[in-house]
Design an enzyme around this catalytic site. Structure first.
Site, mmCIF file in Angstrom:
data_model
loop_
_atom_site.group_PDB
_atom_site.id
_atom_site.type_symbol
_atom_site.label_atom_id
_atom_site.label_comp_id
_atom_site.label_asym_id
_atom_site.label_seq_id
_atom_site.Cartn_x
_atom_site.Cartn_y
_atom_site.Cartn_z
ATOM 1 N N ALA A 59 1.591 1.046 11.714
ATOM 2 C CA ALA A 59 1.897 0.439 10.412
ATOM 3 C C ALA A 59 0.621 0.146 9.637
ATOM 4 O O ALA A 59 -0.421 -0.152 10.221
ATOM 5 C CB ALA A 59 2.674 -0.857 10.628
ATOM 6 N N ASN B 155 0.848 -1.198 0.000
ATOM 7 C CA ASN B 155 0.000 0.000 0.000
ATOM 8 C C ASN B 155 0.883 1.247 0.000
ATOM 9 O O ASN B 155 2.109 1.143 0.010
ATOM 10 C CB ASN B 155 -0.945 -0.013 1.199
ATOM 11 C CG ASN B 155 -0.178 -0.121 2.497
ATOM 12 O OD1 ASN B 155 0.580 0.768 2.859
ATOM 13 N ND2 ASN B 155 -0.347 -1.237 3.197
HETATM 14 N N1 CTP Z 1 -2.923 -3.935 12.204
HETATM 15 C C1 CTP Z 1 -1.995 -4.824 12.706
HETATM 16 N N2 CTP Z 1 -1.808 -6.022 12.089
HETATM 17 C C2 CTP Z 1 -2.513 -6.362 11.007
HETATM 18 C C3 CTP Z 1 -3.458 -5.457 10.494
HETATM 19 C C4 CTP Z 1 -3.642 -4.247 11.113
HETATM 20 O O1 CTP Z 1 -1.336 -4.533 13.690
HETATM 21 N N3 CTP Z 1 -2.303 -7.527 10.442
HETATM 22 C C5 CTP Z 1 -3.139 -2.673 12.924
HETATM 23 C C6 CTP Z 1 -2.659 -1.446 12.183
HETATM 24 O O2 CTP Z 1 -1.314 -1.156 12.480
HETATM 25 C C7 CTP Z 1 -3.608 -0.393 12.732
HETATM 26 C C8 CTP Z 1 -4.911 -1.159 12.899
HETATM 27 O O3 CTP Z 1 -4.531 -2.508 13.082
HETATM 28 O O4 CTP Z 1 -3.210 0.039 14.015
HETATM 29 C C9 CTP Z 1 -5.762 -1.058 11.691
HETATM 30 O O5 CTP Z 1 -6.805 -1.920 11.820
HETATM 31 P P1 CTP Z 1 -7.433 -2.692 10.578
HETATM 32 O O6 CTP Z 1 -8.721 -3.282 11.022
HETATM 33 O O7 CTP Z 1 -6.497 -3.664 10.006
HETATM 34 O O8 CTP Z 1 -7.629 -1.552 9.601
HETATM 35 P P2 CTP Z 1 -7.796 -1.732 8.130
HETATM 36 O O9 CTP Z 1 -6.729 -2.579 7.515
HETATM 37 O O10 CTP Z 1 -7.908 -0.353 7.599
HETATM 38 O O11 CTP Z 1 -9.134 -2.546 8.128
HETATM 39 P P3 CTP Z 1 -10.305 -2.416 7.124
HETATM 40 O O12 CTP Z 1 -9.646 -2.566 5.808
HETATM 41 O O13 CTP Z 1 -11.219 -3.512 7.506
HETATM 42 O O14 CTP Z 1 -10.862 -1.053 7.387
#
Ligand code: CTP
Length: 409
Positions: free
Chosen positions: A276, A212
């Protein structure tokens, strides 16, 4: 506790409030602190080096090219000597100079060369203070990490009334006390933080990946702001062009899985901030060779979920950090989506950033965020530089850790 045995460098600027520096020097000396002083050329119009030296019980430095003082102590040594530098009064003109990084006399050179915190104590006419140019300088200087006290509202020497009156020596002394007490507590508690930053790359083959647009900037800035507060900080970062400061332990990773492994190695910590943009999914298989376009097997990619690091930290029975903060990048329903994430993942605070606007958020120097607590209370930080937002977050983090309070009242 009252501050003592500290080394304070006071730069006295050219304003009518300059005489109040004498009271502050007296208060600091009375409490057994060492004080050195620089009197600017315009400061000399208001008070004399003799009165400053008499109270500080040390030589007053005035000129950068003063052979005697440069032999005795040069501008670098002077800035390294101090535990804290105070500019009092900080005039509008002085703020313009330091916000532009000028080094045209001893005071501005010491400031530019400094590796210490610098407390600015503005004093000026209300019109000068509220002028857009001055306010722009304040923004820039806060972004650079300068500390501010005041100005207060009140009757001014020029006879006008409004914001611009310098804080009193007592208020400044109490600010200095709080500043050093906070530093002492952080040191004593030996606080440790981990910050995740940047994107992850999930490879399909040796050259292609899912990733991303995250630059890592907000996470790097938060790590820097925490470290400036004296918190031992580890930054675990995905691919980014940014360079972290040398007192921040930095672990570079590529995939979400590698980030997860590094996070585990880092525990226990007191504070975890997951900034992140971790890829939620990874390809089930990584092809050893580059995938050819006529390979019929690759019409679709099978994905599996990555481990959620934030959730792992928040729900960790053995080593749950005292304070866990997540981020939620949202394009719509900012607060409600972010609040749901906070509840799902069990973190203490969540920082919702609005990425619907082109001028802030992912891959930008700016951000606009709302910090949400476990009861849904929201603290909004309007659009500002990511460094400014990081400083604000770091202050909130420290306050929450020291007071053991997780809510916004
Ligand atoms: N995060 C994490 N590990 C992952 C995914 C996300 O630590 N595997 C953390 C990110 O660092 C951030 C938060 O979770 O602090 C974001 O949440 P997330 O639900 O993953 O957000 P999005 O990816 O934006 O989810 P969605 O696409 O469902 O909105």
């Amino acid at each position: 506790m009252t501050v003592k045995n500290k080394k304070i460098l006071i730069i006295i600027g050219g304003g009518i409030a300059a005489y109040k520096s004498l009271d502050l020097i007296r208060l600091l000396k009375k409490n057994n602190n060492e004080v050195k002083t620089i009197l600017t050329k315009s400061g000399r119009e208001f008070i004399t080096p003799l009165s400053v030296s008499t109270l500080a019980k040390s030589k007053t430095f005035e000129n950068i090219f003063d052979k005697d003082s440069e032999v005795e102590i040069d501008h670098i040594t002077l800035s390294r000597w101090a535990d804290l530098i105070i500019v009092l009064p900080t005039t509008a003109n002085f703020m313009t100079k330091i916000s532009q990084g000028k080094a045209e006399d001893l005071a501005t050179t010491v400031i530019l060369a400094s590796n210490k915190d610098i407390l600015l104590v503005p004093a000026m006419n209300v019109r000068m203070w509220i002028h857009k140019a001055t306010q722009q300088n304040v923004k820039v200087l806060k972004d650079y990490g300068y500390l501010f006290i005041g100005p207060d509202k009140g009757e001014m020497a020029c006879g006008e009334y409004g914001e611009g009156k310098m804080s009193s020596p007592r208020q400044i002394f109490s600010f200095i006390n709080k500043y050093f007490n906070k530093k002492n507590i952080v040191k004593k508690k030996n606080l440790k933080a981990l910050v995740t930053a940047g994107p992850t790359k999930e490879y399909l083959d040796p050259v292609r990946y899912i990733s991303n647009d995250s630059s890592g900037k907000q996470g790097y800035e938060i790590a820097e702001a925490l470290s400036r507060l004296g918190i031992k900080t580890t930054l675990i970062t995905g691919p980014s062009n940014l360079i972290s400061k040398k007192d921040i332990k930095t672990k570079k990773i590529i995939t979400a899985n590698e980030m997860f492994e590094e996070v585990k190695k880092c525990l226990p910590v007191d504070i975890a901030i997951c900034a992140a943009a971790v890829s939620d999914f990874k390809p089930v298989k990584k092809n050893k060779a580059k995938i050819k376009k006529n390979n019929v097997k690759f019409k679709s990619i099978e994905l599996e979920k990555n481990k959620d690091i934030l959730e792992f930290l928040s729900k960790n029975n053995k080593h749950r950090p005292n304070l866990v903060i997540g981020f939620a990048a949202e394009t719509e329903n900012l607060s409600s989506n972010a609040f749901s994430k906070l509840k799902e993942k069990n973190c203490d605070l969540i920082i919702a950033n609005d990425i619907s606007k082109k001028d802030s958020g992912l891959n930008s120097d700016y951000n606009r965020v709302s910090i949400i607590d476990g009861s849904g209370k929201i603290k909004v930080i309007r659009k500002n530089k990511k460094s400014f937002i990081a400083n604000t977050i770091a202050e909130i983090v420290l306050d929450k850790i020291l007071t053991n309070d997780r809510s916004f009242n």
